[in-house]
Design an enzyme around this catalytic site. Structure first.
Site, PDB file in Angstrom:
ATOM      1  N   LEU A  75      16.745  21.958 -26.281  1.00  0.00           N
ATOM      2  CA  LEU A  75      18.148  21.612 -26.490  1.00  0.00           C
ATOM      3  C   LEU A  75      18.346  20.614 -27.617  1.00  0.00           C
ATOM      4  O   LEU A  75      19.453  20.425 -28.108  1.00  0.00           O
ATOM      5  CB  LEU A  75      18.747  21.041 -25.198  1.00  0.00           C
ATOM      6  CG  LEU A  75      19.465  22.052 -24.302  1.00  0.00           C
ATOM      7  CD1 LEU A  75      18.520  23.120 -23.805  1.00  0.00           C
ATOM      8  CD2 LEU A  75      20.112  21.355 -23.132  1.00  0.00           C
ATOM      9  N   ASP A 123       0.991  16.723   4.698  1.00  0.00           N
ATOM     10  CA  ASP A 123       0.469  18.028   4.273  1.00  0.00           C
ATOM     11  C   ASP A 123       1.594  19.054   4.230  1.00  0.00           C
ATOM     12  O   ASP A 123       1.727  19.809   3.278  1.00  0.00           O
ATOM     13  CB  ASP A 123      -0.622  18.519   5.243  1.00  0.00           C
ATOM     14  CG  ASP A 123      -1.931  17.783   5.051  1.00  0.00           C
ATOM     15  OD1 ASP A 123      -2.698  17.659   6.032  1.00  0.00           O
ATOM     16  OD2 ASP A 123      -2.193  17.319   3.923  1.00  0.00           O
ATOM     17  N   GLU A 163      -2.680  12.180  -8.487  1.00  0.00           N
ATOM     18  CA  GLU A 163      -4.083  11.759  -8.408  1.00  0.00           C
ATOM     19  C   GLU A 163      -4.632  11.996  -7.010  1.00  0.00           C
ATOM     20  O   GLU A 163      -5.752  12.487  -6.832  1.00  0.00           O
ATOM     21  CB  GLU A 163      -4.199  10.277  -8.791  1.00  0.00           C
ATOM     22  CG  GLU A 163      -3.944   9.980 -10.267  1.00  0.00           C
ATOM     23  CD  GLU A 163      -2.496  10.182 -10.690  1.00  0.00           C
ATOM     24  OE1 GLU A 163      -1.588   9.944  -9.859  1.00  0.00           O
ATOM     25  OE2 GLU A 163      -2.268  10.581 -11.852  1.00  0.00           O
ATOM     26  N   GLU A 209       5.148  11.486  -1.773  1.00  0.00           N
ATOM     27  CA  GLU A 209       4.410  12.346  -0.835  1.00  0.00           C
ATOM     28  C   GLU A 209       3.013  12.667  -1.348  1.00  0.00           C
ATOM     29  O   GLU A 209       2.503  13.757  -1.171  1.00  0.00           O
ATOM     30  CB  GLU A 209       5.210  13.628  -0.549  1.00  0.00           C
ATOM     31  CG  GLU A 209       6.378  13.278   0.336  1.00  0.00           C
ATOM     32  CD  GLU A 209       6.988  14.448   1.056  1.00  0.00           C
ATOM     33  OE1 GLU A 209       6.216  15.289   1.566  1.00  0.00           O
ATOM     34  OE2 GLU A 209       8.225  14.520   1.097  1.00  0.00           O
ATOM     35  N   THR A 267       0.573  11.062  -4.712  1.00  0.00           N
ATOM     36  CA  THR A 267       0.608  11.143  -6.172  1.00  0.00           C
ATOM     37  C   THR A 267      -0.279  12.295  -6.637  1.00  0.00           C
ATOM     38  O   THR A 267      -1.138  12.786  -5.891  1.00  0.00           O
ATOM     39  CB  THR A 267       0.093   9.850  -6.809  1.00  0.00           C
ATOM     40  OG1 THR A 267      -1.254   9.636  -6.344  1.00  0.00           O
ATOM     41  CG2 THR A 267       0.961   8.665  -6.433  1.00  0.00           C
ATOM     42  N   GLN A 315      13.521  19.393 -25.260  1.00  0.00           N
ATOM     43  CA  GLN A 315      13.061  19.709 -26.611  1.00  0.00           C
ATOM     44  C   GLN A 315      13.811  20.914 -27.180  1.00  0.00           C
ATOM     45  O   GLN A 315      14.230  20.906 -28.332  1.00  0.00           O
ATOM     46  CB  GLN A 315      11.546  19.973 -26.567  1.00  0.00           C
ATOM     47  CG  GLN A 315      10.847  19.865 -27.900  1.00  0.00           C
ATOM     48  CD  GLN A 315      10.877  18.460 -28.469  1.00  0.00           C
ATOM     49  OE1 GLN A 315      11.193  17.495 -27.766  1.00  0.00           O
ATOM     50  NE2 GLN A 315      10.588  18.325 -29.745  1.00  0.00           N
ATOM     51  N   ASN A 367       0.815  -1.221   0.000  1.00  0.00           N
ATOM     52  CA  ASN A 367       0.000   0.000   0.000  1.00  0.00           C
ATOM     53  C   ASN A 367       0.840   1.258   0.000  1.00  0.00           C
ATOM     54  O   ASN A 367       1.710   1.461   0.823  1.00  0.00           O
ATOM     55  CB  ASN A 367      -0.972   0.033   1.178  1.00  0.00           C
ATOM     56  CG  ASN A 367      -0.286  -0.142   2.511  1.00  0.00           C
ATOM     57  OD1 ASN A 367      -0.145  -1.241   3.005  1.00  0.00           O
ATOM     58  ND2 ASN A 367       0.152   0.953   3.096  1.00  0.00           N
TER      59      ASN A 367
END
Lengths: 288, 411
Positions: B362, B264, B391, B387, B389, B360, B154
Site C-alpha cells: 500500500l 496447548d 521462542e 499464549e 512466545t 509495503q 515471570n
C-alpha cells in the site's frame, strides 16, 4: 410448546369445574387455531450477489462452474418472514423447497439452519435445469402446496439471476389463490393477512384471505444469521428428494435462450457549459 | 528384521493416526462451511465497519460480544447439554479466523473466553463450581472470563509463580500480582494460578476460580497497547483476597498441568486469530494492488508485487493447514501439542509477515489510519508473544520432535 388438542375433545374432559377452565380452554383452542399456518417457502440457489458475472464465450449463458453460489437474497427474506411467523406462533410448520441440482441441498440446509422444519429437494439437473422457467417452477410449487396442505406460500419477489418476477404470481394463479406481491409488511388479522406492498407510486395495503401467496420485497425484514446451534440442529432435519415428474410436471422447455451478451460498455459523457448548450446537444442527438 | 518390522508398524500407526487426512482438510465439512459463512457475514456486517473506531477509542465491543454470544460463538466447544454450542475445535478455529478477519480485538476476546476461561472450567470444575462459573451468561456473551497466569516477574517462566495462596479455615487467601491480563476490566470471573506449596516448585501451583469483582482484588491501570486496543489489559492485584475453599479448581498442585493443557488448546485459537489478521491483510493488499496504477497499469501486474502477494498467500495457506490439522488432531483425541505449537508459530509469523508486506504494497496509504493496514500491523504483533512466545513454541516443537525420535530409536 402449546399442546395441539382438538377443541372438542378438550371440552369433554373438563368436568363440572369453573368458568376459568372453560375460558382457558377456549383461548388455548384459539391459539391452536392461530398457529395453524403451514408455510411453504421457495429458496433458490443463485450465483452470489457479490460475484462478477461473466458471459460464456459462446454467448449461450453465464459462467456458473466453480463460481460461488448462495441463497437468493429475496428468498432469504422470504425465509426470515416465515421464521418470524413461527416465532409469533402463527405458523406451525415451515417447509423449504428448492428445485435444482444436488448442490441445491446446501441452500435447503441453510434454510433449515434459519429455522425451517424440513426440506424438499426437487432434483433437476443439466440441460433440464438450464432450460427451466418460472412456469415449470410454479407448477411444481402449486402441486407441492396442495400435496403438503400448505396454506401460505412465501417466495422471494424475483431471483437475482433470472430477474423474472413471475414465479409467485404464476403459482397463485395455478392454485387460484390470492396473491400479495412485493410485500414490505405482513400482519395477520383474524383469518386474513394485511399486506403492505411496495408499488411504483408508494405503498399499497391489501387484505388477502388464506390460503395465499406472498412474495417478499427488500424491506420486508432483515434476515438473521444462522446461529451455530441452529446449524447443528439443521443436520438432523430431513430433506425429502423428488423429481419434477413426481408432481406431473413436464420439464420440456417452453422458451429458447437465443443469446446472452454483456451490456454495452458505458460511454464517457460530455461536459457542457450552460443549459442552452445542454438543450442544443439533446436536440442534436435526437433524444429530445 | 523383526525389530525393523516393529519400527515400521510403529511409525505407520503413529502417522496414520489422523482422524481426517490432510487432503480432506482442504475442504471443510458442510457444517463448518455454513458456520464459516455465518461468521464471515457477521464479521463483514458488524465488526469490520467499527473495528477502526473500536481501536481508536480503546472501546470494548459489548454489543457485538452479546451478538456473538447469541450466535453461539462464545462457548463453541462447551457441550450442548451444558448450554454451549457443542461443536468441535475445527469449528472454533474456523469461526475465530473469520471473526478476527473482521476485528482482531473481538477475536481475542472470543478466544480468551472460549479457550482460556471456559477451557479449564469445562474440563476441571465440579458441578457446584459450574453453577457459578459456567453460568449461561458466560456462554451467551453477557459475561466474559479471563485467565491469570503471567506475573510481572515471570511470563514464559510460568513455573515460578510468586502469587501465593494459603488455606485459612474455610477460605483460600490469595496474595500477589498478575500481569497482562486480557479482559480484566470486563471480566466477571477469572482462573488464577497461585503457589500453594513452594517446596514442590511447579508441582506446588494450584488453580483457583475467583469471581470479579472480589474483595481484596484490585485492577491495575489499563495498559496502553500497540494493538488489540479494544481489549482491556491490566494487572490483577490480590491483597488478602478471600475466596471460598470450594473455589479450588481441580486438585492442589494441579495448577501447572491445567495451565499448560489450557495453553496447548489456546494456541489453536491464537493461530486462528493470526490467520484472520493475515487473511485480512492479504485481501487488502490484493484489492489495492488491482486498483492502484503506476507505470501505466495496476501494480498487481508488477513482478515485485506479485512475489509479495504469492509469499503472503503461501504463508497464510500453510499456517491454515497446520491450524486445521492441529484442531483435527485435538478433536480426534490425538496428542496435538506439537501441531498446536507449530500452528501458532506459523500463523503468528504469517500474521506479522502479511501485515508488514501489506503496508509495503500500500505504500504511503499503508502508513496512514485511513486504511486498516496499519491496524493489522499493530494487531498482528501480539500474536507472536502471548499464549507462548514464538521462542517457547520452538522449544515445544523441538522437545516433542526429539522425544518422538528418541522413542523411535529406543528398540
Amino acid at each position: 410448546m402449546w399442546p395441539i388438542f382438538d377443541y372438542g375433545r378438550f371440552v369433554s374432559i373438563i368436568s363440572s369445574s369453573d368458568v376459568y377452565g372453560v375460558v382457558w380452554m377456549r383461548s388455548l383452542a384459539q391459539l391452536h387455531k392461530m398457529a395453524n399456518l403451514r408455510v411453504l417457502v421457495g429458496v433458490k440457489r443463485v450465483i452470489d450477489y457479490a460475484v462478477k458475472i461473466r458471459v460464456k464465450p459462446d454467448n449461450s449463458g453465464v459462467v456458473t462452474d466453480g463460481v460461488k453460489h448462495s441463497m437468493n437474497p429475496f428468498c432469504e427474506i422470504a425465509m426470515e418472514e416465515a421464521v418470524r411467523l413461527k416465532e409469533k406462533k402463527l405458523a406451525k410448520e415451515i417447509i423449504a423447497v428448492s428445485c435444482g441440482p444436488a448442490q441445491a441441498q446446501e441452500t435447503i440446509r441453510t434454510a433449515l439452519a434459519m429455522g425451517a422444519d424440513r426440506g424438499i429437494h426437487v432434483e433437476v439437473t443439466g440441460k433440464e435445469y438450464e432450460n427451466m422457467t418460472p412456469l415449470h417452477v410454479s407448477k411444481i410449487m402449486a402441486k407441492l402446496a396442495q400435496d403438503q396442505e400448505a396454506n401460505l406460500v412465501i417466495l422471494g419477489k424475483q431471483s437475482i439471476d433470472g430477474d423474472n418476477n413471475q414465479t409467485g404470481q404464476m403459482t397463485a394463479a395455478l392454485l387460484d389463490w390470492p396473491q400479495a406481491t412485493f410485500a414490505s409488511e405482513v400482519t395477520k388479522e383474524n383469518d386474513h393477512l394485511k399486506v403492505v406492498r411496495e408499488i411504483d407510486g408508494g405503498l399499497e395495503t391489501v387484505k388477502v384471505t388464506l390460503p395465499a401467496v406472498i412474495t417478499a420485497d427488500l424491506r420486508l425484514n432483515e434476515p438473521r444469521y444462522a446461529t451455530l446451534p441452529n446449524i447443528m440442529k439443521a443436520k438432523k432435519k430431513k430433506i425429502a428428494k423428488h423429481k419434477a415428474a413426481d408432481f406431473g410436471v413436464d420439464l420440456t422447455p417452453t422458451l429458447e435462450v437465443v443469446g446472452v451478451e454483456d451490456p454495452p460498455v458505458r460511454q464517457a459523457g460530455q461536459k457542457v457549459e450552460s443549459t442552452e448548450e445542454l438543450v442544443a446537444k439533446l436536440k442534436d442527438s435526437g433524444v429530445v | 528384521m523383526a525389530a525393523l518390522v516393529r519400527t515400521v508398524s510403529r511409525l505407520t500407526r503413529r502417522n496414520m493416526g489422523w482422524t481426517r487426512g490432510v487432503a480432506s482438510l482442504a475442504d471443510l465439512p458442510e457444517t463448518h462451511n455454513m458456520l464459516r459463512k455465518t461468521c464471515r457475514d457477521f464479521a463483514d456486517n458488524e465488526l469490520k465497519p467499527i473495528a477502526g473506531d473500536l481501536d481508536k477509542e480503546h472501546r470494548f465491543p459489548t454489543e457485538q460480544i452479546k451478538m456473538m454470544g447469541e450466535l453461539g460463538l462464545m462457548a463453541i466447544d462447551v457441550p450442548d447439554s451444558q448450554g454451549g454450542t457443542g461443536l468441535d475445535y475445527l469449528a472454533y478455529a474456523v469461526a475465530l479466523e473469520e471473526i478476527s478477519r473482521g476485528c482482531a480485538s473481538s477475536g481475542c476476546i472470543m478466544s480468551v473466553n472460549n479457550s482460556l476461561f471456559l477451557g479449564p472450567v469445562k474440563n476441571w470444575s465440579t458441578e457446584l463450581q459450574r453453577e457459578t462459573f459456567m453460568h449461561q451468561d458466560f456462554l451467551n456473551g453477557r459475561k466474559v472470563g479471563c485467565f491469570a497466569l503471567s506475573e510481572p516477574g515471570n511470563g514464559s517462566d510460568a513455573g515460578a509463580a510468586s502469587t501465593v495462596a494459603r488455606l485459612e479455615g474455610n477460605h483460600w487467601v490469595l496474595n500477589g500480582t498478575k500481569a497482562w491480563i486480557t479482559n480484566s476490566y470486563e471480566a466477571s470471573a477469572t482462573v488464577v494460578f497461585a503457589t500453594t506449596d513452594k517446596g514442590l516448585k511447579h508441582k506446588g501451583i494450584s488453580a483457583f476460580l475467583v469471581p470479579m469483582p472480589s474483595e481484596g482484588l484490585m485492577l491495575g491501570k489499563k495498559e496502553d497497547k500497540l494493538g488489540i486496543r479494544a481489549t482491556s489489559t491490566a494487572y490483577l492485584i490480590f491483597e488478602d483476597c478471600k475466596i471460598p475453599r470450594e473455589n479450588l479448581l481441580g486438585q492442589p498442585g494441579m495448577g501447572f498441568k491445567i495451565a499448560m493443557e489450557t495453553l496447548d488448546a489456546g494456541r489453536i485459537g491464537i493461530a486462528a486469530q493470526g490467520l484472520g489478521i493475515a487473511q485480512a491483510a492479504l485481501e487488502l493488499a490484493v484489492d489495492y494492488a488491482m486498483k492502484r496504477e503506476a507505470f501505466g497499469s495496476p501494480i498487481a501486474k508488477l513482478q515485485s508485487v506479485q512475489n509479495k502477494l504469492a509469499d503472503m498467500h503461501l504463508s497464510v495457506e500453510s499456517a491454515r493447514l497446520l491450524t486445521w490439522k492441529a484442531a483435527a488432531y485435538k478433536d480426534g483425541g490425538k496428542n496435538y501439542i506439537k501441531e498446536a505449537a507449530m500452528a501458532k508459530l506459523a500463523a503468528s509469523e504469517a500474521a506479522t509477515f502479511c501485515a508488514h508486506q501489506c503496508i509495503q504494497v500500500l505504500g504511503g496509504m499503508g502508513y496512514v489510519t485511513d486504511m486498516p493496514a496499519e491496524r493489522y500491523y499493530r494487531d498482528a504483533r501480539i500474536t507472536e508473544i502471548y499464549e507462548g512466545t514464538s521462542e517457547v513454541q520452538r522449544l515445544v516443537i523441538a522437545g516433542r520432535l526429539l522425544k518422538e525420535h528418541a522413542d523411535l530409536t529406543s528398540w
